[in-house]
Write a protein that holds these residues in place. Structure first.
Motif, short mmCIF file in Angstrom:
data_model
loop_
_atom_site.label_atom_id
_atom_site.label_comp_id
_atom_site.label_asym_id
_atom_site.label_seq_id
_atom_site.Cartn_x
_atom_site.Cartn_y
_atom_site.Cartn_z
N ARG A 143 -2.39 -4.57 -3.15
CA ARG A 143 -2.68 -3.75 -3.75
C ARG A 143 -2.90 -4.02 -5.36
O ARG A 143 -1.22 -4.38 -5.42
N LEU A 202 -8.97 -4.27 -2.77
CA LEU A 202 -7.67 -4.97 -2.47
C LEU A 202 -8.11 -6.70 -3.54
O LEU A 202 -8.94 -6.72 -4.50
N ILE A 209 -6.67 2.21 6.45
CA ILE A 209 -6.99 2.22 5.55
C ILE A 209 -8.47 2.51 4.89
O ILE A 209 -9.56 2.99 5.52
N ARG A 210 -7.91 3.89 4.14
CA ARG A 210 -9.50 4.90 3.25
C ARG A 210 -10.34 3.73 2.51
O ARG A 210 -10.50 2.61 1.74
N THR A 262 -10.32 1.39 -0.64
CA THR A 262 -9.93 1.11 -1.23
C THR A 262 -9.90 -0.31 -2.00
O THR A 262 -10.51 -1.29 -1.19
N GLU A 317 -3.74 4.70 -0.38
CA GLU A 317 -4.57 4.42 -0.16
C GLU A 317 -5.09 4.05 2.15
O GLU A 317 -5.90 3.64 2.84
N LEU A 323 0.83 -1.55 -0.34
CA LEU A 323 -0.40 0.15 -0.16
C LEU A 323 0.66 0.81 -0.06
O LEU A 323 2.02 1.37 0.00
N LEU A 382 -9.59 8.47 -2.13
CA LEU A 382 -8.51 8.33 -2.93
C LEU A 382 -7.43 9.25 -2.58
O LEU A 382 -6.44 9.46 -2.62
N GLU A 402 -6.25 -1.08 -11.81
CA GLU A 402 -8.24 -1.36 -10.75
C GLU A 402 -9.26 -1.51 -11.41
O GLU A 402 -10.49 -2.28 -11.50
#
Length: 138
Positions: A59, A53, A47-48, A51, A40, A36, A114, A122
């Motif tokens: 990430r 995963l 952790i935001r 995010t 993030e 991360l 983010l 992503e």
């Protein structure tokens, strides 16, 4: 008239990453903190929300077959306050974090939380056949 939430002092106010209670499934993912960045993880070491995963708790990086396994629905403490990319990369802890695995994800809220747009990796991870999360817009 809509409410406007602005950060004045203290902890940040994050937007809800899931649309209208569309979160219908969740599980715990073992997060590899070393993958991360400060994008993030916020200044408080949390952790935001939003995010994305991968299956391995990392990430997404664009590896073939990689997909979004879950999205963090709310901030969760991972590390001490004031992390840097270097301290995150050196971190060997792998805490478990609850993630939403089935539902509709608000892309605008995720990107606002983010502080950046979702990466190509992503976006591809959300489009992968194994991902059971749908973005509100591509």
């Amino acid at each position: 008239m809509p409410f406007v939430i602005e950060e004045k002092t203290g902890a940040p106010q994050y937007q809800e990453p899931f649309i209208e209670d569309s979160l219908t499934g969740s599980l715990h993912v073992k997060v590899d903190v070393s993958t991360l960045t400060v994008a993030e993880v916020d200044r408080f070491g949390k952790i935001r929300p939003g995010t994305p995963l991968g299956e391995d708790g990392k990430r997404l990086t664009g590896v073939v077959g990689e997909y979004v396994r879950g999205v963090v629905p709310e901030a969760a403490q991972l590390v001490a306050a004031n992390p840097t990319n270097a301290t995150l990369a050196a971190n060997t802890s792998d805490p478990f974090v609850g993630v939403g695995v089935i539902g509709v994800v608000d892309r605008d809220a995720v990107e606002a939380n983010l502080g950046r747009v979702l990466s190509a990796e992503e976006l591809a991870g959300f489009a992968h056949a194994k991902c059971k999360l749908v973005l509100s817009r591509y």
